[in-house]
Design a protein around this motif. Structure first.
Motif, short mmCIF file in Angstrom:
data_model
loop_
_atom_site.label_atom_id
_atom_site.label_comp_id
_atom_site.label_asym_id
_atom_site.label_seq_id
_atom_site.Cartn_x
_atom_site.Cartn_y
_atom_site.Cartn_z
N LEU A 1 -8.66 7.76 -2.90
CA LEU A 1 -7.66 6.77 -3.29
C LEU A 1 -7.33 5.81 -2.15
O LEU A 1 -7.11 4.62 -2.37
CB LEU A 1 -6.39 7.47 -3.78
CG LEU A 1 -6.54 8.25 -5.08
CD1 LEU A 1 -5.27 9.06 -5.36
CD2 LEU A 1 -6.84 7.32 -6.25
N CYS A 2 -7.29 6.33 -0.91
CA CYS A 2 -7.05 5.46 0.24
C CYS A 2 -8.10 4.37 0.31
O CYS A 2 -7.79 3.19 0.53
CB CYS A 2 -7.07 6.28 1.54
SG CYS A 2 -5.58 7.26 1.84
N MET B 1 2.45 1.65 -3.57
CA MET B 1 1.43 2.04 -4.54
C MET B 1 0.98 3.48 -4.32
O MET B 1 0.83 4.26 -5.26
CB MET B 1 0.23 1.10 -4.46
CG MET B 1 0.52 -0.33 -4.90
SD MET B 1 -0.89 -1.44 -4.67
CE MET B 1 -2.02 -0.80 -5.93
N THR B 2 0.78 3.84 -3.06
CA THR B 2 0.33 5.20 -2.74
C THR B 2 1.38 6.23 -3.12
O THR B 2 1.06 7.31 -3.63
CB THR B 2 0.01 5.32 -1.23
OG1 THR B 2 -0.96 4.33 -0.88
CG2 THR B 2 -0.53 6.70 -0.89
N HIS C 1 -8.59 -2.89 -2.98
CA HIS C 1 -7.72 -3.74 -3.79
C HIS C 1 -6.88 -4.66 -2.91
O HIS C 1 -6.75 -5.87 -3.20
CB HIS C 1 -6.79 -2.87 -4.64
CG HIS C 1 -5.62 -3.61 -5.23
ND1 HIS C 1 -5.74 -4.49 -6.29
CD2 HIS C 1 -4.30 -3.62 -4.88
CE1 HIS C 1 -4.56 -5.00 -6.58
NE2 HIS C 1 -3.67 -4.50 -5.74
N LEU D 1 -7.68 1.86 -2.70
CA LEU D 1 -6.51 1.01 -2.52
C LEU D 1 -6.77 -0.08 -1.49
O LEU D 1 -6.34 -1.22 -1.64
CB LEU D 1 -5.30 1.86 -2.09
CG LEU D 1 -4.44 2.46 -3.20
CD1 LEU D 1 -3.35 3.32 -2.60
CD2 LEU D 1 -3.84 1.37 -4.06
N GLU D 2 -7.45 0.29 -0.42
CA GLU D 2 -7.75 -0.68 0.62
C GLU D 2 -8.62 -1.82 0.08
O GLU D 2 -8.42 -2.98 0.42
CB GLU D 2 -8.46 0.02 1.78
CG GLU D 2 -8.48 -0.78 3.07
CD GLU D 2 -7.10 -0.94 3.70
OE1 GLU D 2 -6.95 -1.85 4.53
OE2 GLU D 2 -6.19 -0.16 3.35
N LEU E 1 -6.29 3.88 -11.10
CA LEU E 1 -6.48 4.96 -10.11
C LEU E 1 -5.86 6.27 -10.61
O LEU E 1 -6.44 7.34 -10.43
CB LEU E 1 -5.89 4.55 -8.76
CG LEU E 1 -6.61 3.42 -8.03
CD1 LEU E 1 -5.93 3.10 -6.71
CD2 LEU E 1 -8.07 3.79 -7.78
N THR F 1 -1.45 -5.49 -9.33
CA THR F 1 -1.02 -4.19 -8.80
C THR F 1 -0.93 -3.14 -9.89
O THR F 1 -1.41 -2.01 -9.72
CB THR F 1 0.35 -4.34 -8.11
OG1 THR F 1 0.23 -5.26 -7.03
CG2 THR F 1 0.83 -2.99 -7.57
N ARG G 1 0.82 -1.20 0.00
CA ARG G 1 0.00 0.00 0.00
C ARG G 1 0.86 1.26 0.00
O ARG G 1 0.58 2.23 -0.71
CB ARG G 1 -0.94 0.02 1.21
CG ARG G 1 -1.82 1.28 1.24
CD ARG G 1 -2.82 1.28 2.36
NE ARG G 1 -2.17 1.39 3.66
CZ ARG G 1 -2.28 0.48 4.62
NH1 ARG G 1 -2.96 -0.63 4.43
NH2 ARG G 1 -1.66 0.65 5.77
N THR H 1 -4.23 -1.78 -11.09
CA THR H 1 -4.85 -0.93 -10.08
C THR H 1 -4.21 0.45 -10.06
O THR H 1 -4.90 1.47 -10.01
CB THR H 1 -4.73 -1.58 -8.69
OG1 THR H 1 -5.38 -2.85 -8.70
CG2 THR H 1 -5.38 -0.70 -7.62
N ILE H 2 -2.89 0.50 -10.10
CA ILE H 2 -2.18 1.79 -10.12
C ILE H 2 -2.60 2.60 -11.34
O ILE H 2 -2.93 3.79 -11.23
CB ILE H 2 -0.66 1.57 -10.13
CG1 ILE H 2 -0.19 0.99 -8.80
CG2 ILE H 2 0.08 2.89 -10.41
CD1 ILE H 2 1.28 0.60 -8.79
#
Length: 363
Positions: free
Chosen positions: A298-299, A251-252, A305, A302-303, A325, A318, A248, A321-322
């Protein structure tokens, strides 16, 4: 690759403006008149240029209509710059179809369309490590700081900002990024509530506009509302492990950095600032992102995912998803250029300032 460009579109608009009868103007606002002129110009363009051209080349060559003349339309009307943005996008797509490496160079050279920079950044990441970020064989044994140094350098390189002082590569900016990554969770306790997260707050465009309105003038410092913003967060010194927490964070970081660079791009565009990057401008881009609701949204996503991630089992989703987003947060040219002239953007540029206004933090 070949691209056809129809130039001097502004002359066609001026011509249609002169032909528009007085009766067609009466009772209409300036914006409505501009829309009528635009519609007439588009009709002539298609009948006289685009349709004959498409027939001649059998629709096999893309085309773009552009003008480099400064626009004089009302602020609510998208300007001619959108044509240049479209040209950059078409060029990038066509070059990528023939020569993938050359498309990245094309993106680095242009200063019109941030979507192309983002796409090129994704392409670089796809070739290196984003594809298997959750199961990377390159990161084990390294600290997260070492991992982030590589990720950070690759992302900022694609944007090619005029940054002779190396502010984007500085320890202070990396520290700010490390704190923004976890700052979204601390900023609001509502980020896990989808009903509150997805409908509240302001958009990225509004965040860019709002960053100006919260400061009274050039002397007002830009402060990031995160404690110890310019001291590296403790988590960056941890060793890479295949855990959802580490995934996380990585990715963030990628998503946050990409979207903050997009903000910086647009702040430079809207201010018309052509000088090298300043710390003040970088902080403004970060603050605009932090003040929008995008971070909390986004938080939450992401959670969702990460709840489905199973390490070393099945495909690594991954990267998708990136990409999804980031692409959901791209600000298109027409959308942001509508804001030009509505706010005192030059106040953001102002004189440069230290990273930290109080204390003895990084300079």
């Amino acid at each position: 690759p070949v691209i056809a460009i129809f130039t001097k579109y502004d002359l066609l608009v001026v011509h249609e403006d002169r032909l528009l009868k007085r009766a067609d103007r009466e009772g209409k606002s300036r914006q409505e008149i501009a829309q009528s002129i635009e519609k007439n110009a588009q009709t002539i363009l298609h009948e006289a240029c685009i349709e004959p051209f498409d027939r001649f080349v059998d629709n096999n060559i893309p085309h773009v209509t552009v003008s480099t003349v400064v626009d004089v339309r009302p602020p609510a009307e998208p300007g001619y710059e959108t044509g240049l943005s479209e040209l950059i996008q078409v060029t990038y797509d066509r070059v990528r179809g023939y020569l993938g490496d050359a498309s990245v160079v094309t993106a680095m050279a242009q200063r019109v369309n941030p979507r192309v920079n983002i796409q090129a950044s994704i392409e670089v990441g796809r070739r290196k490590y984003w594809e298997r970020l959750a199961t990377s064989v390159n990161f084990p044994g390294k600290t997260l700081q070492q991992c982030l140094d590589v990720i950070h350098a690759d992302i900022i390189a694609v944007w090619r900002f005029d940054d002779p002082n190396g502010y984007l590569s500085s320890r202070a900016f990396k520290a700010l990024m490390s704190n923004i990554v976890t700052g979204g969770e601390e900023q609001s306790g509502d980020w896990k509530d989808p009903k509150k997260t997805l409908v509240s707050g302001i958009s990225l465009v509004a965040g860019i506009a709002g960053i100006v309105s919260v400061f009274a003038g050039p002397a007002a410092p830009i402060v990031i509302p995160i404690a110890a913003s310019f001291v590296l967060a403790k988590w960056v010194f941890d060793v890479y492990r295949q855990t959802t927490v580490v995934l996380r964070l990585l990715m963030t970081y990628i998503i946050d950095l990409t979207l903050i660079l997009q903000n910086i791009f647009w702040l430079k565009t809207l201010t018309g600032f052509e000088g090298p990057l300043s710390r003040r401008l970088i902080k403004a881009g970060a603050r605009a992102y932090y003040d929008s609701n995008t971070k909390q949204t986004l938080c939450f996503k992401l959670e969702k995912h990460l709840e489905e991630v199973k390490f070393n089992v099945g495909p690594d989703t991954t990267l998708n998803t990136i990409v999804n987003l980031i692409e959901s947060c791209i600000i298109d040219s027409a959308e942001v250029l509508e804001q030009r002239g509505s706010f005192a953007f030059p106040e953001v540029v102002g004189d440069d300032e230290d990273w930290e206004i109080q204390g003895t933090g990084s300079q």
